[in-house]
Design a protein around this motif. Structure first.
Motif: not given
Ligand SMILES: *Cc1c(COP(=O)(O)O)cnc(C)c1O
Length: 375
Positions: A270-273, A301-303, A368-369, A374-375
């Protein structure tokens, strides 16, 4: 349940079945050949094995569903009209259905934002003269901290009934959930960690009088044949489901290990965000669900949909805000944590048979999302 025809389905029992196909199909054939379909030797055998698996001397009573297990437990404790049962608003609807089935009133308690489990300090504030039961829900396969909860129950003379529908296989400080309170209630709905091929449930208790009462309650209140010793219902685990469950129970540790491994892969990937749900200290969770928390959930959800990945939301609307429970008189804002969580939680696919490649696809889709949103 979402349809399993995706690149990564939310749930599919078929890989699990494939693993034990011969044993399960043999067990099913044996039941049909035996001439006994209701409350026979397979139910007895499964009940014995299930109780053993909890590693606490006690008795198991197989019933028709997890919902019925809760209702029968409450009824066995004499809970009914005018009584209040404390539970959480972010649980599955059946927790509340069961409380209503016996005529009692569900009184909600908000949850801890990190674990999504009952906030025990707030439970203390909701106790009234009418409160009879604390009904903790071991949501997602995590465990409610039982030490403070039992202490609260003792202090106020309350019964504890555990909703273990999502926590078959979960241990807290080495002790199985469902063995802390007076009665532990389990579900064998097909998506649960120990899933039947239809409906099923079970009540566990260390008290033989209570077990006897529940055995009568599930069978029209009968002690002896055709004589009702009390007013009961019809809610039995059948021989076919019990035989299947007995086979699957023998491999439960393997199933739990598979779920644990998937959770580990998600934790690593999982990405850290992305925020995860906090596991209660000392818990070895069954990982019924792997849940994350995100703002901008619609974009995630779209992703996921674009990538052919199943997901779940457990649950999208807290029960106190559902139209069917308007009569309880709650309003928006009554349980701010549960309400906020309902808009942010999302469950990722987590079931035995999911491959590491599939888990990686999910992680990539979430990453990717996260990079974009959430950058
Ligand atoms: C599944 C579930 C139930 C009900 O179980 P059924 O077997 O579907 O009746 C009750 N409580 C919780 C928390 C559940 O997840």
């Amino acid at each position: 349940m979402t349809p399993p025809e995706l690149v990564v389905p939310m749930f599919d029992y078929r890989p699990g079945h494939a693993r034990y196909r011969d044993a399960i199909e043999t067990a099913m054939r044996d039941v049909i050949a035996s001439g006994l379909l209701i409350l026979g030797p397979r139910v007895n055998s499964f009940e014995g094995h299930f109780a053993e698996s909890l590693r606490m001397p006690g008795q198991a009573v197989g019933v028709g569903s997890g919902t019925d297990a809760l209702a029968i437990a409450l009824r066995a404790l004499g809970v009914g009209t005018g009584d209040e049962v404390l539970t959480v608003p972010n649980t599955a609807i059946p927790t509340v259905s069961a409380i209503r089935m016996v005529g009692a009133r569900p009184v909600f308690v908000d949850v801890d934002p990190d674990s999504c489990l009952m906030d025990i300090d707030q439970a203390a504030e909701r106790i009234t003269r009418r409160t009879r039961v604390l009904l903790p829900v071991h949501l997602f396969g995590n465990a409610v901290p039982m030490e403070p909860l039992l202490e609260l129950a003792t202090r106020h003379g309350l019964h504890v009934v555990e909703d273990c529908a999502q926590s078959t296989g979960t241990r807290l400080a080495g002790q199985a959930t469902g063995t802390f309170g007076r009665i532990g209630c389990f579900s064998f709905y097909p998506t649960k960690t120990l899933g039947a091929y239809g409906d099923g449930g079970l009540c566990f208790t260390t008290e033989s009088r209570l077990a006897e009462t529940m055995r009568q309650l599930r069978m029209y209140g009968c002690g002896r044949t055709y004589v009702a010793e009390r007013e009961g219902v019809c809610s039995r685990l059948d021989e076919l489901q019990a035989a299947i469950l007995d086979v699957k129970l023998a491999h439960l540790e393997e199933t739990l290990a598979a779920r644990r491994e998937i959770a580990r892969q998600y934790d690593a990937g999982m990405p850290t965000q992305i925020q995860r749900i906090a596991v209660t200290p000392g818990t070895d969770p069954a990982w019924q669900l792997y849940v994350i928390r995100v703002t901008r959930r619609e974009a995630l959800i779209s992703q996921l949909q674009e990538d052919g990945i199943g997901y779940g939301i457990h649950y999208p609307v807290p029960i106190h805000l559902m139209p069917g429970y308007e009569f309880l008189g709650y309003r928006v804002g009554d349980f701010p944590v549960a309400e906020r969580l309902a808009g942010e939680i999302l469950s990722l696919p987590c079931f035995p048979g999911l491959t590491p490649e599939q888990v990686q696809l999910v992680c990539r889709s979430v990453a990717y999302f996260a990079d974009r949103e959430l950058a």
